[in-house]
Design an enzyme around this catalytic site. Structure first.
Site, PDB file in Angstrom:
ATOM      1  N   ARG A  36       0.750  -1.079   0.029  1.00 35.02           N
ATOM      2  CA  ARG A  36       0.140  -0.091   0.045  1.00 35.02           C
ATOM      3  C   ARG A  36       0.735   1.182   0.030  1.00 35.02           C
ATOM      4  O   ARG A  36       1.543   1.702   0.855  1.00 35.02           O
ATOM      5  CB  ARG A  36      -0.871   0.072   1.257  1.00 35.02           C
ATOM      6  CG  ARG A  36      -1.575   1.203   1.483  1.00 35.02           C
ATOM      7  CD  ARG A  36      -2.966   1.188   0.718  1.00 35.02           C
ATOM      8  NE  ARG A  36      -3.772   0.085   0.716  1.00 35.02           N
ATOM      9  CZ  ARG A  36      -4.819  -0.069  -0.225  1.00 35.02           C
ATOM     10  NH1 ARG A  36      -4.954   0.585  -1.116  1.00 35.02           N
ATOM     11  NH2 ARG A  36      -5.571  -1.040  -0.029  1.00 35.02           N
ATOM     12  N   GLN A  54      -8.872  -6.625  -9.266  1.00 36.03           N
ATOM     13  CA  GLN A  54      -8.581  -5.190  -8.936  1.00 36.03           C
ATOM     14  C   GLN A  54      -6.984  -4.584  -9.504  1.00 36.03           C
ATOM     15  O   GLN A  54      -6.117  -4.931  -9.040  1.00 36.03           O
ATOM     16  CB  GLN A  54      -8.965  -4.751  -7.666  1.00 36.03           C
ATOM     17  CG  GLN A  54      -8.336  -3.435  -7.235  1.00 36.03           C
ATOM     18  CD  GLN A  54      -9.551  -2.400  -7.220  1.00 36.03           C
ATOM     19  OE1 GLN A  54     -10.658  -2.561  -7.687  1.00 36.03           O
ATOM     20  NE2 GLN A  54      -9.555  -1.311  -6.468  1.00 36.03           N
ATOM     21  N   ARG A  59       0.860  -5.116 -10.648  1.00 36.78           N
ATOM     22  CA  ARG A  59       1.529  -4.892  -9.406  1.00 36.78           C
ATOM     23  C   ARG A  59       1.589  -6.022  -8.453  1.00 36.78           C
ATOM     24  O   ARG A  59       2.389  -5.539  -7.241  1.00 36.78           O
ATOM     25  CB  ARG A  59       0.480  -3.983  -8.707  1.00 36.78           C
ATOM     26  CG  ARG A  59      -0.861  -4.374  -8.458  1.00 36.78           C
ATOM     27  CD  ARG A  59      -1.663  -3.137  -7.566  1.00 36.78           C
ATOM     28  NE  ARG A  59      -2.911  -3.605  -7.236  1.00 36.78           N
ATOM     29  CZ  ARG A  59      -3.716  -3.223  -6.425  1.00 36.78           C
ATOM     30  NH1 ARG A  59      -3.336  -2.199  -5.768  1.00 36.78           N
ATOM     31  NH2 ARG A  59      -5.069  -3.567  -6.095  1.00 36.78           N
ATOM     32  N   HIS A 137      -0.606   4.441 -10.090  1.00 35.80           N
ATOM     33  CA  HIS A 137      -1.485   4.626  -9.073  1.00 35.80           C
ATOM     34  C   HIS A 137      -0.371   5.331  -7.825  1.00 35.80           C
ATOM     35  O   HIS A 137      -0.231   4.788  -6.834  1.00 35.80           O
ATOM     36  CB  HIS A 137      -1.944   3.260  -8.744  1.00 35.80           C
ATOM     37  CG  HIS A 137      -2.856   3.105  -7.514  1.00 35.80           C
ATOM     38  ND1 HIS A 137      -3.356   4.428  -6.761  1.00 35.80           N
ATOM     39  CD2 HIS A 137      -3.457   2.274  -6.855  1.00 35.80           C
ATOM     40  CE1 HIS A 137      -4.059   3.814  -5.658  1.00 35.80           C
ATOM     41  NE2 HIS A 137      -4.185   2.846  -5.912  1.00 35.80           N
ATOM     42  N   ASP A 182     -13.273   9.611  -5.552  1.00 32.69           N
ATOM     43  CA  ASP A 182     -12.778   8.333  -6.163  1.00 32.69           C
ATOM     44  C   ASP A 182     -13.228   8.883  -7.692  1.00 32.69           C
ATOM     45  O   ASP A 182     -14.441   8.518  -8.187  1.00 32.69           O
ATOM     46  CB  ASP A 182     -13.304   7.274  -5.761  1.00 32.69           C
ATOM     47  CG  ASP A 182     -12.592   6.085  -6.384  1.00 32.69           C
ATOM     48  OD1 ASP A 182     -11.554   6.340  -7.474  1.00 32.69           O
ATOM     49  OD2 ASP A 182     -12.590   4.820  -5.946  1.00 32.69           O
ATOM     50  N   GLU A 241      -3.185   9.973 -10.221  1.00 35.29           N
ATOM     51  CA  GLU A 241      -2.746   8.808 -11.027  1.00 35.29           C
ATOM     52  C   GLU A 241      -2.869   9.202 -12.446  1.00 35.29           C
ATOM     53  O   GLU A 241      -4.026   9.364 -13.070  1.00 35.29           O
ATOM     54  CB  GLU A 241      -3.790   7.590 -10.500  1.00 35.29           C
ATOM     55  CG  GLU A 241      -3.802   7.348  -9.154  1.00 35.29           C
ATOM     56  CD  GLU A 241      -4.640   6.291  -8.897  1.00 35.29           C
ATOM     57  OE1 GLU A 241      -4.749   5.568  -9.701  1.00 35.29           O
ATOM     58  OE2 GLU A 241      -5.332   6.415  -7.932  1.00 35.29           O
TER      59      GLU A 241
HETATM   60  O1  LIG Z   1      -6.999  -0.887  -2.503  1.00 38.85           O
HETATM   61  P1  LIG Z   1      -6.648  -0.889  -4.060  1.00 38.85           P
HETATM   62  O2  LIG Z   1      -6.944  -2.106  -4.485  1.00 38.85           O
HETATM   63  O3  LIG Z   1      -4.990  -0.513  -4.129  1.00 38.85           O
HETATM   64  O4  LIG Z   1      -7.121   0.402  -4.752  1.00 38.85           O
HETATM   65  C1  LIG Z   1      -7.115   1.541  -4.044  1.00 38.85           C
HETATM   66  C2  LIG Z   1      -8.009   2.646  -4.920  1.00 38.85           C
HETATM   67  O5  LIG Z   1      -7.344   2.862  -6.082  1.00 38.85           O
HETATM   68  C3  LIG Z   1      -7.759   3.940  -6.818  1.00 38.85           C
HETATM   69  O6  LIG Z   1      -6.990   4.046  -8.110  1.00 38.85           O
HETATM   70  C4  LIG Z   1      -9.356   3.584  -7.368  1.00 38.85           C
HETATM   71  O7  LIG Z   1      -9.843   4.684  -7.961  1.00 38.85           O
HETATM   72  C5  LIG Z   1     -10.155   3.285  -6.109  1.00 38.85           C
HETATM   73  O8  LIG Z   1     -11.227   2.772  -6.608  1.00 38.85           O
HETATM   74  C6  LIG Z   1      -9.536   2.247  -5.205  1.00 38.85           C
HETATM   75  O9  LIG Z   1     -10.135   1.961  -4.181  1.00 38.85           O
END
Ligand SMILES: O=P(O)(O)OC[C@H]1O[C@@H](O)[C@H](O)[C@@H](O)[C@@H]1O
Length: 286
Positions: A36, A54, A59, A137, A182, A241
């Site tokens: 994170r 997701q 990544r 991101h 978001d 991003e």
């Molecule tokens: O928890 P993750 O998968 O790293 O994503 C975090 C966020 O990443 C952002 O880029 C998205 O727009 C969000 O919707 C998402 O919640």
């Protein structure tokens, strides 16, 4: 710049930036879960815009050092860089049956600027094209989210991920934050600024090949619900991003796509549409 590898795998790349651009929240590294913070690469899918996991699988994969990258146009100033490469593993081919070479050059400029250049090539031998969405991101470190504003996205259209990706038009002045956000801003300018009023510091994002820009802050309730996110971490981070989401990119076999994101930090007094004096002296771009 330091990177941690065994003979073939890159575990992490760390940048000692005096400007402290990129923010690592809780560096829990438990594959296959991503870390994170920092700059996760979302490929071949941004967020849940498709049927893959997701943000896609890139990544969560180990990258290798690319010892012999194809020639790369560079400008003359002294720079430090590392070239990384990702190719699909068997597991990836099962869920996304395409062969690709994803080359990432990470460059650290003399004044702490950080540049990421991605080159993605379709290496399918079955003649099939593939289509993907993409984002850097990036987690920015900010002093207090309620004191932060983003310039460059006002009056633009965006898809609101909190409202079923419906399309709206941003109203008013610069973007400020007082609740969860978001959004995917569409057809954005190549330069976006994040002004941190309290730190008197501005982050400048320059991008190329990436028309969209995602802005994300989970705010208090979502932060509490995320295991790898401290309850108050949302106050000190903001994701902006550089992305290609609305119009996915299609590559035929042999074709290559490039997407670049450059980050720099300047004192706030020099921003808000003005030039960074150092860049002016050096004859750099605005
Ligand atoms: O928890 P993750 O998968 O790293 O994503 C975090 C966020 O990443 C952002 O880029 C998205 O727009 C969000 O919707 C998402 O919640």
């Amino acid at each position: 710049m330091k990177y941690l590898t065994d003979q073939s795998h890159v575990y992490s790349v760390n940048f000692s930036l005096s400007s402290g651009i990129v923010h690592i929240l809780q560096a829990i590294f438990k594959p296959p879960k991503p870390i994170r913070g920092g700059i996760p690469i979302c490929f071949p899918q941004f967020s849940n815009h498709g049927f893959l996991e997701q943000h896609g699988f890139a990544r969560n994969r180990f990258w290798s050092i690319d010892t012999n990258p194809p020639p790369f146009p560079t400008n003359s100033s002294t720079k430090t860089f590392v070239d990384l490469i990702l190719k699909p593993i068997e597991e990836d081919m099962k869920i996304w049956p395409h062969s690709f070479e994803f080359r990432l050059r990470v460059t650290l400029g003399p004044s702490g600027d950080l540049m990421l250049t991605s080159r993605i090539r379709n290496t399918n031998t079955d003649g099939k094209p593939f289509t993907f969405t993409f984002a850097y991101h990036t987690y920015f470190s900010v002093s207090d989210i309620s004191e932060v504003r983003v310039e460059g996205l006002e009056t633009l259209d965006y898809l609101d991920s909190l409202q079923n990706k419906q399309r709206f038009t941003e109203q008013g002045d610069a973007i400020t934050f007082e609740s969860e956000v978001d959004k995917i801003y569409l057809s954005t300018p190549t330069k976006i600024a994040i002004l941190d009023h309290e730190k008197k510091r501005t982050f400048v994002i320059r991008k190329d090949g990436l028309p969209d820009a995602v802005v994300w802050n989970p705010w208090d309730k979502k932060a509490k619900a995320m295991a790898d996110f401290g309850d108050d971490d949302y106050k000190h981070m903001l994701c902006v991003e550089a992305a290609a989401v609305e119009k996915p990119i299609t590559l035929k076999p042999g074709e290559e796509w490039r997407g670049r994101q450059e980050l720099s930090a300047v004192p706030s007094s020099y921003c808000s549409g003005q030039l960074d004096p150092q860049r002016v002296l050096l004859g750099g771009r605005n």
